[in-house]
Design a protein around this motif. Structure first.
Motif, PDB file in Angstrom:
ATOM      1  N   LEU A  35       0.841  -1.205   0.000  1.00 23.35           N
ATOM      2  CA  LEU A  35       0.000   0.000   0.000  1.00 23.35           C
ATOM      3  C   LEU A  35       0.876   1.255   0.000  1.00 23.35           C
ATOM      4  O   LEU A  35       0.597   2.219  -0.724  1.00 23.35           O
ATOM      5  CB  LEU A  35      -0.968  -0.012   1.192  1.00 23.35           C
ATOM      6  CG  LEU A  35      -2.001   1.113   1.195  1.00 23.35           C
ATOM      7  CD1 LEU A  35      -2.754   1.190  -0.133  1.00 23.35           C
ATOM      8  CD2 LEU A  35      -3.007   0.930   2.333  1.00 23.35           C
ATOM      9  N   GLY A  36       1.956   1.221   0.787  1.00 24.68           N
ATOM     10  CA  GLY A  36       2.887   2.349   0.779  1.00 24.68           C
ATOM     11  C   GLY A  36       3.406   2.622  -0.625  1.00 24.68           C
ATOM     12  O   GLY A  36       3.460   3.763  -1.087  1.00 24.68           O
ATOM     13  N   LEU A  37       3.727   1.522  -1.325  1.00 19.43           N
ATOM     14  CA  LEU A  37       4.231   1.636  -2.704  1.00 19.43           C
ATOM     15  C   LEU A  37       3.157   2.233  -3.626  1.00 19.43           C
ATOM     16  O   LEU A  37       3.461   3.071  -4.479  1.00 19.43           O
ATOM     17  CB  LEU A  37       4.582   0.218  -3.177  1.00 19.43           C
ATOM     18  CG  LEU A  37       5.615   0.009  -4.249  1.00 19.43           C
ATOM     19  CD1 LEU A  37       6.954   0.580  -3.822  1.00 19.43           C
ATOM     20  CD2 LEU A  37       5.761  -1.508  -4.511  1.00 19.43           C
ATOM     21  N   SER A  38       1.921   1.837  -3.416  1.00 19.18           N
ATOM     22  CA  SER A  38       0.827   2.289  -4.289  1.00 19.18           C
ATOM     23  C   SER A  38       0.544   3.777  -4.144  1.00 19.18           C
ATOM     24  O   SER A  38       0.078   4.409  -5.084  1.00 19.18           O
ATOM     25  CB  SER A  38      -0.474   1.543  -3.973  1.00 19.18           C
ATOM     26  OG  SER A  38      -0.236   0.179  -3.916  1.00 19.18           O
ATOM     27  N   ILE A  39       0.781   4.307  -2.945  1.00 14.31           N
ATOM     28  CA  ILE A  39       0.513   5.750  -2.761  1.00 14.31           C
ATOM     29  C   ILE A  39       1.823   6.538  -2.640  1.00 14.31           C
ATOM     30  O   ILE A  39       1.806   7.724  -2.313  1.00 14.31           O
ATOM     31  CB  ILE A  39      -0.390   6.012  -1.527  1.00 14.31           C
ATOM     32  CG1 ILE A  39       0.260   5.497  -0.233  1.00 14.31           C
ATOM     33  CG2 ILE A  39      -1.772   5.368  -1.720  1.00 14.31           C
ATOM     34  CD1 ILE A  39      -0.506   5.895   1.029  1.00 14.31           C
ATOM     35  N   ASP A  40       2.937   5.842  -2.916  1.00 18.56           N
ATOM     36  CA  ASP A  40       4.249   6.495  -2.918  1.00 18.56           C
ATOM     37  C   ASP A  40       4.539   7.201  -1.587  1.00 18.56           C
ATOM     38  O   ASP A  40       4.967   8.355  -1.568  1.00 18.56           O
ATOM     39  CB  ASP A  40       4.319   7.486  -4.096  1.00 18.56           C
ATOM     40  CG  ASP A  40       5.766   7.803  -4.446  1.00 18.56           C
ATOM     41  OD1 ASP A  40       6.653   7.027  -4.034  1.00 18.56           O
ATOM     42  OD2 ASP A  40       6.016   8.829  -5.116  1.00 18.56           O
ATOM     43  N   MET A  41       4.257   6.491  -0.513  1.00 21.83           N
ATOM     44  CA  MET A  41       4.477   7.042   0.830  1.00 21.83           C
ATOM     45  C   MET A  41       5.172   5.977   1.682  1.00 21.83           C
ATOM     46  O   MET A  41       4.965   4.787   1.456  1.00 21.83           O
ATOM     47  CB  MET A  41       3.131   7.362   1.502  1.00 21.83           C
ATOM     48  CG  MET A  41       2.467   8.594   0.953  1.00 21.83           C
ATOM     49  SD  MET A  41       3.408  10.040   1.484  1.00 21.83           S
ATOM     50  CE  MET A  41       2.437  11.320   0.733  1.00 21.83           C
ATOM     51  N   PRO A  42       5.943   6.410   2.700  1.00 24.67           N
ATOM     52  CA  PRO A  42       6.537   5.408   3.599  1.00 24.67           C
ATOM     53  C   PRO A  42       5.446   4.721   4.431  1.00 24.67           C
ATOM     54  O   PRO A  42       4.346   5.268   4.598  1.00 24.67           O
ATOM     55  CB  PRO A  42       7.464   6.227   4.498  1.00 24.67           C
ATOM     56  CG  PRO A  42       6.981   7.628   4.403  1.00 24.67           C
ATOM     57  CD  PRO A  42       6.298   7.780   3.080  1.00 24.67           C
ATOM     58  N   ARG A  43       5.760   3.546   4.967  1.00 23.36           N
ATOM     59  CA  ARG A  43       4.767   2.807   5.763  1.00 23.36           C
ATOM     60  C   ARG A  43       4.256   3.635   6.933  1.00 23.36           C
ATOM     61  O   ARG A  43       3.097   3.518   7.323  1.00 23.36           O
ATOM     62  CB  ARG A  43       5.383   1.515   6.290  1.00 23.36           C
ATOM     63  CG  ARG A  43       5.207   0.345   5.354  1.00 23.36           C
ATOM     64  CD  ARG A  43       5.989  -0.851   5.874  1.00 23.36           C
ATOM     65  NE  ARG A  43       5.525  -1.310   7.157  1.00 23.36           N
ATOM     66  CZ  ARG A  43       6.312  -1.641   8.188  1.00 23.36           C
ATOM     67  NH1 ARG A  43       7.617  -1.557   8.074  1.00 23.36           N
ATOM     68  NH2 ARG A  43       5.807  -2.062   9.314  1.00 23.36           N
TER      69      ARG A  43
END
Ligand code: GLN
Length: 284
Positions: A35-43
Motif C-alpha cells: 500500500l505504501g508503494l501504491s501511494i508512494d508514501m513510507p509505511r
C-alpha cells in the motif's frame, strides 16, 4: 459500509492482510509495504493516516500489486529490492533473491581478506552482486572480479555497485571461470545453483531463475565444475568458499578432495545447517 469507508487505509489494509494470510507468513507487513508503494508514501504514513480515503488510481495500483503477491510472487520482485548485508539491493527476475544464509559466505571471506593490504577476490555466479558488493564495501583495498553468465543479472549487479559507489568490482560475462582464466585470486567465493533438478521445492521458487537454482540430478553439477576449474586460478594457499545445501556436506567434501583440495572444512549457518565449505589449494 459505504464506498468511502471501504477505501479507508485501515479497511483496505485489514482486508488485504486477511487475504495475504493464505500465501504469506508476513501478511500484514506485505500489505503495508504494497500500500505504501501504491501511494508512494513510507509505511509510517499509513499508521498516521488510517482514515485517508484511497482514490481510484491508488486503489487500482494497490489491487494490481496485491494480485501479484496473492499469486505467490515474492515481495522482493514486486518491490524490486532486497536488503543484504545492510545494503538495499536491486533485484529482478534475472537474479536470485539474496538469502540471509549467504551472509555466512561474506563473513568467512572477510576473515581471509586483510583490512590493510591488497587482495584479489573472485565471486562466481554473482547474480545481483550481493556477495561481491558486501565484501567490496567492507574491504576497499580488495580488488574483486565478479562473473555471471546472465547479461540480465549483470546489468542489475553493475547498477547495484554503481548506486553504492563501489569502484573495486569488475564484472565479467561468461561461464564460471572462463572470463578470468588468465588471472590469480587469493579468495574465490561462489553461491552456485545447487538444488536437485527434481526437488519439489523448486515449485515454491518458480519466480526465481531456474538456472541460478537447479544444477543437475544431484544438484552438484556446478560445484563439480568449480572444484576443477578453480584449482588453476587460485594463488598458493588461497581459499575457495562454496555455498551448498545442508545435505550436500559429505558429497561436496569428497568431490573437493578428489580434485586435490586440502583443509576442507564446513561452516554452519545461523540455523545450524552446514552451508559453506572452505577448501585450500596447497603449494605445488
Ligand atoms: N538456498 C537456496 C534455496 O534453496 C538455493 C540457492 C542456490 O541454489 N544457490 O532457496
Amino acid at each position: 459500509m459505504c464506498q468511502e469507508d471501504n477505501r479507508r487505509i485501515d479497511a483496505v489494509l485489514g482486508r488485504a492482510a486477511t487475504k495475504l494470510g493464505e500465501v504469506s507468513d508476513s501478511a500484514r507487513l506485505d500489505a503495508e509495504i504494497l500500500l505504501g508503494l501504491s501511494i508512494d508514501m513510507p509505511r509510517s504514513y499509513l499508521f498516521a493516516h488510517p482514515d485517508d480515503i484511497l482514490d481510484d488510481a491508488a486503489f487500482d495500483r494497490f489491487d494490481a500489486l496485491l494480485q501479484r503477491r496473492l499469486h505467490g510472487e515474492p515481495m522482493a520482485y514486486i518491490v524490486g529490492t532486497r536488503e543484504f548485508w545492510s545494503h538495499e539491493l536491486l533485484v529482478s527476475p534475472a537474479t536470485l533473491i539474496p538469502r540471509p544464509e549467504s551472509e555466512l559466505l561474506v563473513e568467512l571471506a572477510l576473515r581471509e581478506i586483510p583490512r590493510k593490504a591488497e587482495c584479489n577476490l573472485l565471486d562466481l555466479g554473482t547474480g545481483s552482486g550481493a556477495i561481491a558488493i558486501a565484501i567490496a564495501s567492507e574491504r576497499l583495498l580488495c580488488e574483486i572480479c565478479a562473473v555471471d553468465n546472465s547479461p540480465g543479472a549483470l546489468a542489475i549487479a553493475r547498477e547495484n555497485a554503481r548506486q553504492l559507489s563501489l569502484g573495486n568490482i569488475t564484472f565479467f560475462e561468461g561461464s564460471w571461470t572462463q572470463p578470468v582464466r588468465d588471472r590469480k585470486f587469493d579468495v574465490i567465493v561462489a553461491n552456485p545453483p545447487y538444488v536437485r533438478a527434481d526437488d519439489p521445492a523448486l515449485a515454491r521458487l518458480r519466480y526465481e531463475p531456474l538456472e541460478a537454482l537447479a544444477s543437475g540430478q544431484d544438484g552438484l553439477d556446478a560445484i563439480r565444475v568449480l572444484a576443477v576449474e578453480c584449482v588453476d586460478i587460485l594463488s598458493d594457499g588461497g581459499v575457495l568458499l562454496l555455498e551448498h545445501g545442508a545435505e550436500q556436506l559429505d558429497d561436496v567434501a569428497s568431490l573437493l578432495a578428489t580434485s586435490g583440495w586440502t583443509d576442507i572444512c564446513n561452516h554452519r549457518d545461523f540455523s545450524g545447517h552446514p552451508r559453506v565449505t572452505a577448501a585450500r589449494r596447497g603449494g605445488k
